[in-house]
Scaffold this motif. Structure first.
Motif, PDB file in Angstrom:
ATOM      1  N   THR A   2     -33.225 -17.382 -13.728  1.00 22.95           N
ATOM      2  CA  THR A   2     -34.602 -16.461 -13.987  1.00 22.95           C
ATOM      3  C   THR A   2     -34.184 -15.336 -15.100  1.00 22.95           C
ATOM      4  OG1 THR A   2     -35.607 -16.954 -11.979  1.00 22.95           O
ATOM      5  CG2 THR A   2     -36.381 -15.118 -13.170  1.00 22.95           C
ATOM      6  N   TRP A   3     -34.979 -15.018 -16.018  1.00 20.94           N
ATOM      7  CA  TRP A   3     -34.667 -14.142 -16.839  1.00 20.94           C
ATOM      8  C   TRP A   3     -35.041 -12.739 -16.211  1.00 20.94           C
ATOM      9  CZ3 TRP A   3     -36.861 -10.090 -19.436  1.00 20.94           C
ATOM     10  CH2 TRP A   3     -36.191  -9.604 -20.636  1.00 20.94           C
ATOM     11  N   ALA A   4     -34.175 -11.777 -16.479  1.00 19.66           N
ATOM     12  CA  ALA A   4     -34.906 -10.318 -15.924  1.00 19.66           C
ATOM     13  C   ALA A   4     -34.767  -9.258 -17.030  1.00 19.66           C
ATOM     14  CB  ALA A   4     -33.905  -9.952 -14.735  1.00 19.66           C
ATOM     15  N   ALA A   5     -35.442  -8.496 -17.075  1.00 18.67           N
ATOM     16  CA  ALA A   5     -35.586  -7.145 -17.953  1.00 18.67           C
ATOM     17  C   ALA A   5     -34.165  -6.585 -18.060  1.00 18.67           C
ATOM     18  CB  ALA A   5     -36.657  -6.133 -17.415  1.00 18.67           C
ATOM     19  N   GLY A   6     -33.692  -6.341 -19.240  1.00 20.36           N
ATOM     20  CA  GLY A   6     -32.405  -5.670 -19.445  1.00 20.36           C
ATOM     21  C   GLY A   6     -31.362  -6.839 -19.784  1.00 20.36           C
ATOM     22  N   ASP A   7     -31.867  -7.911 -19.335  1.00 22.28           N
ATOM     23  CA  ASP A   7     -30.859  -9.214 -19.535  1.00 22.28           C
ATOM     24  C   ASP A   7     -30.522  -9.299 -21.105  1.00 22.28           C
ATOM     25  OD1 ASP A   7     -29.564 -11.539 -19.479  1.00 22.28           O
ATOM     26  OD2 ASP A   7     -30.771 -12.332 -17.935  1.00 22.28           O
ATOM     27  N   ASP A   8     -29.186  -9.446 -21.426  1.00 20.57           N
ATOM     28  CA  ASP A   8     -28.938  -9.646 -22.663  1.00 20.57           C
ATOM     29  C   ASP A   8     -29.066 -10.987 -23.324  1.00 20.57           C
ATOM     30  OD1 ASP A   8     -28.905  -7.009 -23.826  1.00 20.57           O
ATOM     31  OD2 ASP A   8     -26.780  -6.768 -23.681  1.00 20.57           O
ATOM     32  N   ARG A   9     -29.061 -11.827 -22.473  1.00 21.87           N
ATOM     33  CA  ARG A   9     -28.921 -13.200 -22.754  1.00 21.87           C
ATOM     34  C   ARG A   9     -30.174 -13.658 -23.515  1.00 21.87           C
ATOM     35  NH1 ARG A   9     -31.171 -17.729 -20.490  1.00 21.87           N
ATOM     36  NH2 ARG A   9     -31.981 -16.487 -18.566  1.00 21.87           N
ATOM     37  N   THR A  10     -29.859 -14.344 -24.641  1.00 15.46           N
ATOM     38  CA  THR A  10     -31.163 -14.994 -25.443  1.00 15.46           C
ATOM     39  C   THR A  10     -32.030 -15.786 -24.713  1.00 15.46           C
ATOM     40  OG1 THR A  10     -29.780 -14.461 -27.564  1.00 15.46           O
ATOM     41  CG2 THR A  10     -31.651 -15.815 -27.567  1.00 15.46           C
ATOM     42  N   MET A  11     -33.324 -15.575 -24.619  1.00 18.91           N
ATOM     43  CA  MET A  11     -33.925 -16.490 -24.226  1.00 18.91           C
ATOM     44  C   MET A  11     -34.508 -17.536 -25.228  1.00 18.91           C
ATOM     45  SD  MET A  11     -36.726 -14.005 -22.146  1.00 18.91           S
ATOM     46  CE  MET A  11     -36.588 -12.683 -23.307  1.00 18.91           C
ATOM     47  N   SER A  12     -34.713 -18.594 -24.822  1.00 18.60           N
ATOM     48  CA  SER A  12     -35.178 -19.715 -25.442  1.00 18.60           C
ATOM     49  C   SER A  12     -36.785 -19.443 -25.438  1.00 18.60           C
ATOM     50  CB  SER A  12     -34.670 -21.072 -25.203  1.00 18.60           C
ATOM     51  OG  SER A  12     -35.259 -21.363 -23.760  1.00 18.60           O
ATOM     52  N   ILE A  13     -37.298 -19.875 -26.671  1.00 17.14           N
ATOM     53  CA  ILE A  13     -38.836 -19.374 -26.769  1.00 17.14           C
ATOM     54  C   ILE A  13     -39.450 -20.778 -27.511  1.00 17.14           C
ATOM     55  CG2 ILE A  13     -40.311 -18.098 -28.182  1.00 17.14           C
ATOM     56  CD1 ILE A  13     -38.033 -15.743 -28.222  1.00 17.14           C
ATOM     57  N   ALA A  14     -40.529 -20.838 -26.893  1.00 14.99           N
ATOM     58  CA  ALA A  14     -41.743 -22.024 -27.303  1.00 14.99           C
ATOM     59  C   ALA A  14     -42.776 -21.312 -28.156  1.00 14.99           C
ATOM     60  CB  ALA A  14     -41.820 -23.129 -26.387  1.00 14.99           C
TER      61      ALA A  14
END
Lengths: 243, 243
Positions: A2-14
């Motif tokens: 789960t992505w969390a605010a402040g997470d630096d990991r790039t999210m994959s976006i559709a």
């Protein structure tokens, strides 16, 4: 994961419906900001063609770079492979699109619905709206999505024309509505990656009943003043973002 | 004599319900800008008391000056004596107020309705709205007023708190809706006399269905961010005003 605010990991976006003005503009701006964006379309080949056109506009190489990436595929495949799913389709097709992607969505996906129930769905002008049974297009989306989907509503006041005009800075604020504060911050962080775009927490999902129709006011203002880029900005604070 | 845009003659202004936050703030700012303002209240003595309080705040002498004037009386008398009539009352009392002043209004009066149908009218929160039968409070006003009254809807996004805080500059735009372009320009010109306030033509009166509920969004934003002065500004043009 789960992505969390402040997470630096790039999210994959559709971007579902990523061949339209709003969706394609959003894809361009996010890829330009360094994100990995997958453009979804009803037909995979149209998604692919839009991604190629976007990569050319942005001067992206075929390999991975520092400036993000653009891919294209079907709506279902784009939804299945992404942490964050923007749904940017006309209101008339919104319900069908959600029915088509809901099985594909990851259980922890964040969905950002950008729909405005413009009266164009029923052959009436774009400066008028219809009222969805649930109160707003966002609440209609909620009724159609699995319970655990983290739904945010936003971007209805951001000009698709301006998003695509990469020579110009963005203006105005993204108003985000939803029950999940962390999901709003996640979408807000993506908005802020687009130069000059800010985001404001506009409250619970039901506030979309008021925010969505602003698109119709902006269409009216665009017509009256002969422009294409009217937007909305909040006043009263220098900084917005997470309250 | 009908007032026309560009007319230099000072208009006489009534603020119906001028003892409330929005009305009193508007009275202060307009008198400070040099206008002659009559504060109306259900009871003439309360209108008079508000005017005295306002004159003290502004440091206005009892005689006519260069900085405008403030008087107070009943709603009916204020309406009868004015070219421009702002109606700044809570939604629950709006219909009664219009019934009480409609006989008194001058045939060529411009009425600016600032009402938002907040759910407080029915004991629910100020970040929710109810839907008037006619679609908006402004259209309800139209249904109650004589046919020839020149009706404009506006000021719903302008903070009553900020209007009263004369130490601070105004922020944000006045969104005006209505069928009468000249009446919109007249109200817009008055808005512009208030330092830092701009106005935007948001379209026909029915657009008030979308603009009025923005008050509820601003209440929600104020709560979330711990402020009292949230407002709305249009982006996409440097200058607005008459289209």
């Amino acid at each position: 994961m789960t992505w969390a605010a402040g997470d630096d990991r790039t999210m994959s976006i559709a971007i579902i419906g990523g061949t339209g003005d709003e969706g394609f503009g959003l894809a361009l701006r996010l890829a330009k900001a360094g994100e990995d964006v997958m453009i979804g379309s009803r037909a995979a080949e149209r998604g692919h063609a839009a991604a190629e056109r976007g990569a050319e506009i942005l001067g992206l190489g075929s390999g991975a770079g520092t400036r993000g990436s653009l891919g294209g595929t079907s709506n279902e495949e784009a939804a299945a492979g992404s942490d964050v799913v923007f749904v940017t389709v006309p209101y008339a097709g919104q319900a069908d699109i959600y029915r088509s992607i809901k099985e594909a969505l990851r259980p922890d996906a964040i969905v950002c619905d950008t729909t405005t129930p413009l009266a164009t769905a029923v052959g009436r002008p774009a400066w008028q709206v219809v009222t969805p049974w649930e109160g707003s297009a966002a609440e209609q989306a909620k009724a159609l999505l699995p319970k655990q989907t983290r739904l945010v509503s936003g971007f209805q006041t951001v000009s698709g024309h301006l998003l695509q005009d990469l020579e110009r800075d963005m203006q105005g604020d993204v108003l985000l509505c939803g029950a999940d504060a962390e999901a709003k911050s996640a979408i807000g962080s993506l908005a802020e990656k687009i130069h000059h775009l800010r985001w404001v927490d506009a409250g619970p999902l039901s506030m979309a009943r008021i925010v969505e129709p602003l698109t119709a006011v902006l269409v009216s203002v665009n017509r009256s003043y002969g422009i294409k880029v009217a937007g909305i900005s909040l006043t009263g604070r220098d900084r917005w973002g997470t309250p």
